[in-house]
Design a protein around this motif. Sequence first.
Motif, short mmCIF file in Angstrom:
data_model
loop_
_atom_site.label_atom_id
_atom_site.label_comp_id
_atom_site.label_asym_id
_atom_site.label_seq_id
_atom_site.Cartn_x
_atom_site.Cartn_y
_atom_site.Cartn_z
N HIS A 37 -1.67 -5.44 2.91
CA HIS A 37 -0.46 -5.13 3.59
C HIS A 37 -0.10 -6.06 4.64
CE1 HIS A 37 -3.46 -3.77 6.49
NE2 HIS A 37 -4.08 -3.27 5.40
N SER A 38 0.88 -5.51 5.34
CA SER A 38 1.48 -6.18 6.43
C SER A 38 0.47 -6.88 7.63
CB SER A 38 2.85 -5.58 6.99
OG SER A 38 2.40 -4.59 7.81
N TYR A 83 11.37 -5.78 -6.86
CA TYR A 83 12.64 -5.75 -7.46
C TYR A 83 13.54 -6.22 -6.24
CZ TYR A 83 16.48 -5.17 -10.52
OH TYR A 83 17.76 -5.41 -11.36
N THR A 126 8.39 0.94 -16.04
CA THR A 126 8.45 2.23 -15.06
C THR A 126 9.36 3.25 -15.77
OG1 THR A 126 8.43 0.52 -13.28
CG2 THR A 126 9.20 3.03 -12.84
N ARG A 157 0.84 -1.34 -0.10
CA ARG A 157 -0.07 0.26 0.06
C ARG A 157 0.89 1.37 -0.05
NH1 ARG A 157 -2.27 0.00 6.23
NH2 ARG A 157 -0.66 -0.96 7.29
N SER A 158 2.03 1.26 -0.50
CA SER A 158 2.94 2.45 -0.53
C SER A 158 2.42 3.42 -1.49
CB SER A 158 4.39 2.12 -1.14
OG SER A 158 4.25 1.80 -2.24
N GLY A 171 8.15 -5.87 -1.64
CA GLY A 171 9.63 -5.74 -1.57
C GLY A 171 10.16 -7.02 -0.71
N ARG A 172 9.63 -8.26 -0.94
CA ARG A 172 10.22 -9.63 -0.42
C ARG A 172 10.36 -10.49 -1.22
NH1 ARG A 172 8.95 -9.95 5.65
NH2 ARG A 172 8.58 -7.84 6.40
N ALA A 213 5.88 -6.53 -9.32
CA ALA A 213 6.66 -5.22 -9.31
C ALA A 213 7.62 -5.37 -8.53
CB ALA A 213 5.55 -4.24 -8.83
P1 NAP Z 1 7.36 -0.40 0.61
O1 NAP Z 1 7.22 1.14 0.45
O2 NAP Z 1 8.30 -0.74 1.21
O3 NAP Z 1 5.85 -0.80 0.70
C1 NAP Z 1 5.85 -2.20 0.91
C2 NAP Z 1 4.47 -2.67 1.12
O4 NAP Z 1 4.55 -4.01 1.10
C3 NAP Z 1 3.83 -2.09 2.32
O5 NAP Z 1 2.57 -1.48 2.36
C4 NAP Z 1 3.84 -3.21 3.42
O6 NAP Z 1 2.75 -3.20 4.20
C5 NAP Z 1 3.73 -4.42 2.48
N1 NAP Z 1 4.28 -5.60 2.99
C6 NAP Z 1 5.55 -5.92 3.48
N2 NAP Z 1 5.52 -7.01 4.17
C7 NAP Z 1 4.53 -7.62 3.81
C8 NAP Z 1 3.73 -9.14 4.24
N3 NAP Z 1 4.34 -9.68 4.84
N4 NAP Z 1 2.63 -9.15 3.62
C9 NAP Z 1 1.72 -8.08 3.26
N5 NAP Z 1 2.08 -7.13 2.93
C10 NAP Z 1 3.44 -6.56 3.17
O7 NAP Z 1 7.88 -0.81 -1.01
P2 NAP Z 1 7.34 0.06 -2.55
O8 NAP Z 1 8.25 1.09 -2.61
O9 NAP Z 1 5.94 -0.09 -2.61
O10 NAP Z 1 8.17 -1.30 -3.42
C11 NAP Z 1 7.63 -2.64 -3.44
C12 NAP Z 1 8.53 -3.37 -4.22
O11 NAP Z 1 8.38 -2.93 -5.70
C13 NAP Z 1 9.87 -3.43 -3.84
O12 NAP Z 1 10.43 -4.88 -4.07
C14 NAP Z 1 10.67 -2.15 -4.85
O13 NAP Z 1 11.81 -2.76 -5.13
C15 NAP Z 1 9.67 -2.71 -6.01
N6 NAP Z 1 9.63 -1.52 -6.95
C16 NAP Z 1 10.14 -1.75 -8.11
C17 NAP Z 1 9.93 -0.64 -9.20
C18 NAP Z 1 10.20 -1.03 -10.52
O14 NAP Z 1 10.24 0.00 -11.39
N7 NAP Z 1 10.13 -2.34 -10.84
C19 NAP Z 1 9.33 0.56 -8.59
C20 NAP Z 1 9.20 0.83 -7.27
C21 NAP Z 1 9.19 -0.36 -6.54
P3 NAP Z 1 2.70 -2.07 5.54
O15 NAP Z 1 2.00 -0.78 4.77
O16 NAP Z 1 1.61 -2.57 6.35
O17 NAP Z 1 4.02 -1.86 6.21
#
Ligand code: NAP
Length: 287
Positions: A195-196, A237, A268, A172-173, A216-217, A235
Amino acid sequence: MNGEWPADKLMRGTALARRVLEGARAKVEKVRAATGVAPVLATVLVGDDPASAAYVRMKRKRCDDVGMKSLVIDMPQGTTTEQIVGEIEILAADDAVCGILVQHPVPAPIDRRAAFEAIPLAKDVDGVSSAAMGRVVLGMPAYVPCTPAGIVRLLDEYAVVLDGAHAAVLGRSPILGRPMASMLINRHATVTLCHSRTRNLAEIVAGSDVLIAAVGRPRFVQGGWIKPGAIVIDAGYNEGNVGDVDFDAAIERASLITPVPGGVGPMTIATLIDHAADAAIAQLDIS
Ligand code: NAP
């Protein structure tokens, strides 16, 4: 990903990104023909995080590829919120600059939100301001954050039917999960945003026709969770070029799936460059 999977299941972001960039190049050319100069995409980079520096270099390369100028404002570790906001205000007032990015994460104690809010809507090509987010939620025109915007382009390219589909968004970022959920709702999907703290994640995924994984896991989503025939967008990485989905198991059940790398990532950056080209045209009113 072992490269031996059925080719017709792969959603090839790299190929579509190439086409998006070709479109952006034509828009940049149009701006150059009208003004005599190339539009400028500005990035504010604070500190010396190697990953951030690598992302900025990649964006610069893509700008070069389409004939757009890239301006990087390097600010030292220890930069204050006032200093970064001041820099953004200078870029906001510069007519040559069509788009402004703040490379994140920005180091503490900078107030990232204050930096994002200093970007005017017309130049917010990555949709990070609350004004852009509000417009995305309401389905109004805006530069949507580039990762979810690129994902929607990919879904459209593969003619995925969203109308009436059950979609699960994991994460939910503000840059990814939230705008993604809004975009899917605006396309008439029924969306569960997880979300988490979500309790029955596997069950929700198992009932979803479309899955967007953005937690992000590494390999967090297990293949056995996937509904047979589902569309799987990864998505994530993570270190070692690994996504958030256990690809080898998931492709057995998915009807379409994005590889990592080569799926969401290239879309992206291509979407970002395309947004900047659109912004340049909109600001010059030459469309
Ligand atoms: P982020 O800000 O760290 O957000 C991660 C989200 O995942 C949070 O909402 C978190 O929940 C949720 N989460 C974490 N652990 C979880 C679990 N065990 N069960 C369910 N939900 C969980 O990450 P982000 O910036 O959105 O990025 C997410 C991923 O996308 C990463 O791997 C990043 O590298 C990748 N990404 C890729 C691109 C691309 O161009 N390919 C661009 C941006 C990001 P809470 O809100 O409750 O903490």
